[in-house]
Design a protein around this motif. Structure first.
Motif, mmCIF file in Angstrom:
data_model
loop_
_atom_site.group_PDB
_atom_site.id
_atom_site.type_symbol
_atom_site.label_atom_id
_atom_site.label_comp_id
_atom_site.label_asym_id
_atom_site.label_seq_id
_atom_site.Cartn_x
_atom_site.Cartn_y
_atom_site.Cartn_z
ATOM 1 N N PHE A 76 27.483 -24.319 -52.157
ATOM 2 C CA PHE A 76 26.301 -24.713 -52.928
ATOM 3 C C PHE A 76 25.630 -23.454 -53.470
ATOM 4 C CE2 PHE A 76 25.091 -24.130 -48.509
ATOM 5 C CZ PHE A 76 23.988 -23.286 -48.586
ATOM 6 N N THR A 77 24.784 -23.638 -54.456
ATOM 7 C CA THR A 77 23.949 -22.539 -54.922
ATOM 8 C C THR A 77 22.500 -22.845 -54.578
ATOM 9 O OG1 THR A 77 23.314 -23.324 -57.139
ATOM 10 C CG2 THR A 77 25.500 -22.316 -56.902
ATOM 11 N N GLY A 78 21.719 -21.782 -54.413
ATOM 12 C CA GLY A 78 20.311 -21.940 -54.068
ATOM 13 C C GLY A 78 19.477 -22.525 -55.179
ATOM 14 N N ALA A 79 20.077 -22.707 -56.372
ATOM 15 C CA ALA A 79 19.351 -23.334 -57.479
ATOM 16 C C ALA A 79 18.953 -24.766 -57.154
ATOM 17 C CB ALA A 79 20.195 -23.305 -58.746
ATOM 18 N N GLY A 80 19.563 -25.347 -56.111
ATOM 19 C CA GLY A 80 19.159 -26.698 -55.716
ATOM 20 C C GLY A 80 17.689 -26.811 -55.375
ATOM 21 N N TYR A 81 17.057 -25.696 -54.994
ATOM 22 C CA TYR A 81 15.617 -25.723 -54.721
ATOM 23 C C TYR A 81 14.791 -25.791 -56.002
ATOM 24 C CZ TYR A 81 16.623 -25.041 -49.836
ATOM 25 O OH TYR A 81 17.079 -25.226 -48.549
ATOM 26 N N HIS A 82 15.458 -25.598 -57.129
ATOM 27 C CA HIS A 82 14.796 -25.759 -58.424
ATOM 28 C C HIS A 82 15.089 -27.127 -59.031
ATOM 29 C CE1 HIS A 82 14.810 -21.101 -58.923
ATOM 30 N NE2 HIS A 82 13.764 -21.523 -58.246
ATOM 31 N N GLY A 83 15.816 -27.975 -58.304
ATOM 32 C CA GLY A 83 16.106 -29.307 -58.801
ATOM 33 C C GLY A 83 17.501 -29.408 -59.389
ATOM 34 N N PRO A 84 17.842 -30.564 -59.938
ATOM 35 C CA PRO A 84 19.194 -30.786 -60.465
ATOM 36 C C PRO A 84 19.413 -30.095 -61.806
ATOM 37 C CG PRO A 84 17.817 -32.700 -60.888
ATOM 38 C CD PRO A 84 16.978 -31.766 -60.064
ATOM 39 N N PHE A 85 20.667 -29.798 -62.106
ATOM 40 C CA PHE A 85 21.022 -29.313 -63.439
ATOM 41 C C PHE A 85 20.989 -30.506 -64.385
ATOM 42 C CE2 PHE A 85 23.858 -25.943 -61.267
ATOM 43 C CZ PHE A 85 22.764 -25.095 -61.116
ATOM 44 N N SER A 86 20.085 -30.472 -65.309
ATOM 45 C CA SER A 86 19.939 -31.579 -66.254
ATOM 46 C C SER A 86 19.508 -31.000 -67.592
ATOM 47 C CB SER A 86 18.889 -32.564 -65.725
ATOM 48 O OG SER A 86 18.811 -33.717 -66.530
ATOM 49 N N PRO A 87 19.964 -31.585 -68.712
ATOM 50 C CA PRO A 87 19.692 -30.988 -70.025
ATOM 51 C C PRO A 87 18.215 -30.749 -70.315
ATOM 52 C CG PRO A 87 21.342 -32.712 -70.225
ATOM 53 C CD PRO A 87 20.823 -32.781 -68.818
ATOM 54 N N GLU A 88 17.343 -31.590 -69.770
ATOM 55 C CA GLU A 88 15.925 -31.463 -70.103
ATOM 56 C C GLU A 88 15.166 -30.503 -69.194
ATOM 57 O OE1 GLU A 88 16.067 -34.968 -67.199
ATOM 58 O OE2 GLU A 88 17.346 -34.044 -68.735
ATOM 59 N N TYR A 89 15.765 -30.123 -68.067
ATOM 60 C CA TYR A 89 15.077 -29.239 -67.130
ATOM 61 C C TYR A 89 15.361 -27.776 -67.439
ATOM 62 C CZ TYR A 89 13.898 -33.171 -64.061
ATOM 63 O OH TYR A 89 13.394 -34.332 -63.539
ATOM 64 N N ASP A 90 14.406 -26.925 -67.067
ATOM 65 C CA ASP A 90 14.596 -25.493 -67.206
ATOM 66 C C ASP A 90 15.531 -24.975 -66.115
ATOM 67 O OD1 ASP A 90 12.809 -25.467 -69.326
ATOM 68 O OD2 ASP A 90 11.100 -24.821 -68.100
ATOM 69 N N ARG A 91 16.123 -23.829 -66.381
ATOM 70 C CA ARG A 91 16.876 -23.085 -65.371
ATOM 71 C C ARG A 91 16.124 -21.772 -65.143
ATOM 72 N NH1 ARG A 91 22.273 -25.348 -66.145
ATOM 73 N NH2 ARG A 91 23.244 -23.854 -64.724
ATOM 74 N N PHE A 92 16.153 -21.289 -63.915
ATOM 75 C CA PHE A 92 15.413 -20.083 -63.568
ATOM 76 C C PHE A 92 16.349 -19.103 -62.866
ATOM 77 C CE2 PHE A 92 11.765 -18.239 -60.803
ATOM 78 C CZ PHE A 92 11.584 -17.194 -61.704
ATOM 79 N N ILE A 93 16.592 -17.981 -63.514
ATOM 80 C CA ILE A 93 17.485 -16.952 -62.991
ATOM 81 C C ILE A 93 16.645 -15.794 -62.463
ATOM 82 C CG2 ILE A 93 19.379 -15.370 -63.496
ATOM 83 C CD1 ILE A 93 20.129 -18.330 -63.714
ATOM 84 N N ILE A 94 16.841 -15.456 -61.203
ATOM 85 C CA ILE A 94 16.121 -14.347 -60.580
ATOM 86 C C ILE A 94 17.057 -13.157 -60.540
ATOM 87 C CG2 ILE A 94 15.023 -13.519 -58.469
ATOM 88 C CD1 ILE A 94 14.869 -17.005 -58.410
ATOM 89 N N SER A 95 16.742 -12.140 -61.322
ATOM 90 C CA SER A 95 17.651 -11.009 -61.446
ATOM 91 C C SER A 95 17.495 -9.974 -60.335
ATOM 92 C CB SER A 95 17.485 -10.349 -62.821
ATOM 93 O OG SER A 95 18.526 -9.440 -63.058
ATOM 94 N N PRO A 96 16.267 -9.562 -59.954
ATOM 95 C CA PRO A 96 16.157 -8.571 -58.874
ATOM 96 C C PRO A 96 16.296 -9.248 -57.515
ATOM 97 C CG PRO A 96 13.970 -9.069 -59.731
ATOM 98 C CD PRO A 96 14.941 -9.897 -60.524
ATOM 99 N N ALA A 97 17.487 -9.184 -56.933
ATOM 100 C CA ALA A 97 17.779 -9.947 -55.711
ATOM 101 C C ALA A 97 16.961 -9.486 -54.522
ATOM 102 C CB ALA A 97 19.270 -9.849 -55.402
ATOM 103 N N HIS A 98 16.405 -8.264 -54.588
ATOM 104 C CA HIS A 98 15.586 -7.791 -53.471
ATOM 105 C C HIS A 98 14.194 -8.436 -53.459
ATOM 106 C CE1 HIS A 98 14.477 -5.168 -56.802
ATOM 107 N NE2 HIS A 98 13.388 -4.813 -56.140
#
Length: 308
Positions: A76-98
């Motif tokens: 799984f990916t931790g993106a599940g805490y941001h909700g499902p992948f769906s065309p109308e929802y935003d995606r949030f990428i966190i670049s600085p992993a620290h």
């Protein structure tokens, strides 16, 4: 966003700082300055800006299930805490992993993870990594060395644009990533391809693991440089929520939006200023130093000493 957790954005920011501070005190170290600089920007994103669905992962984080592959259906990916992948929802990428501890604290503050989720932080077999990976809460991709997150987000955004998806791709970055050539290549590519469904917020706290940014590789006039690469560029006070709101709503057609949030690595915890620029990871050199910091910052944050 779908989740309703009625808090003011100011309260979310204060809650993020308190959680990271308490964790740092109880574990004899932590990424404390990142909570100081990033609290308002992350609070605004999670509480007002991001359009996210209900989490698809449990509030108690799952153990690491292995890397994604065709033969590993449990990954799984931790993106599940941001909700499902769906065309109308935003995606949030966190670049600085620290920034992982700060992200986890934001997710807990927003009710997307359970109150005890940090009990699993940096434990063997846990997905709640000290340096976030693709399975860590809130993380969709492993950004590896600095500056990979923006490139991955831009490819994702381009694909979404071509598919006609309405959701945006938001990216959180640190200013240290502008010391990497890949960031500038990506900005040029996004401008050339007109990838205008990307929204970038950069925590410009002017510090990195080797000290002050200016002493390692000075970025000069960063707003002018970013604008020269074709992005709509807004340079604002990263602790001014109204300025951040205006910037978040100022995208222009055909161009990526880059918000340079100028922040302080000791905002809300002025006691830390005496340590600048050695603030990347806060450790305690002695019990006396820990106690002095605990008393000073607890008072600044309005915490009872007995709770620490």
């Amino acid at each position: 966003m779908t989740i309703t957790n009625r808090q003011s954005t100011e309260d979310v920011a204060a809650g993020i700082r308190r959680r990271v501070f308490l964790h740092t005190m109880r574990n004899n170290g932590g990424y404390l300055s990142q909570a100081c600089s990033a609290a308002e920007t992350l609070a605004l994103l999670y509480n007002e800006v991001l359009d996210l669905g209900e989490p698809t992962l449990p509030k108690v984080p799952l153990p690491f299930a292995g890397v994604p592959s065709a033969s590993n259906p449990d990954a799984f990916t931790g993106a599940g805490y941001h909700g499902p992948f769906s065309p109308e929802y935003d995606r949030f990428i966190i670049s600085p992993a620290h920034y992982a501890l700060v992200i986890y604290s934001a997710l807990i503050q927003m009710g997307r993870m359970g109150e005890d989720a940090l009990d699993y932080f940096n434990k063997d077999g846990s997905s709640v990594e000290m340096i976030g990976a693709e399975h860590s809460p809130g993380m969709e991709v492993t950004t590896g060395s600095l500056a990979q997150g923006l490139s991955m987000a831009s490819g994702l955004a381009w694909a979404r644009k071509r598919r006609g998806e309405t959701g945006k791709v938001w990216v959180y970055m640190s200013d240290g990533e502008f010391q990497e050539g890949q960031t500038w290549e990506c900005l040029a590519a996004m401008s050339f391809h007109g990838i205008d469904n990307v929204r970038v917020i950069v925590d410009v706290n002017r510090q990195q693991c080797d000290g002050a940014m200016s002493s390692v590789l000075d970025l000069g006039d960063l707003p002018a440089r970013v604008a020269a690469f074709g992005a709509t560029t807004r340079s604002v006070d990263g602790h001014d929520l109204d300025a951040l709101r205006d910037a978040a709503n100022s995208a222009e057609p055909g161009k990526p939006l880059v918000i340079l949030a100028n922040t302080s690595p000791f905002q809300g915890m002025p006691f830390l200023e005496r340590r600048f620029p050695r603030l990347h990871y806060v450790r305690f050199k002695s019990k006396d130093e820990r106690e002095e910091m605990k008393v000073a910052i607890a008072e600044e944050l309005g915490l009872e000493l007995e709770s620490i």
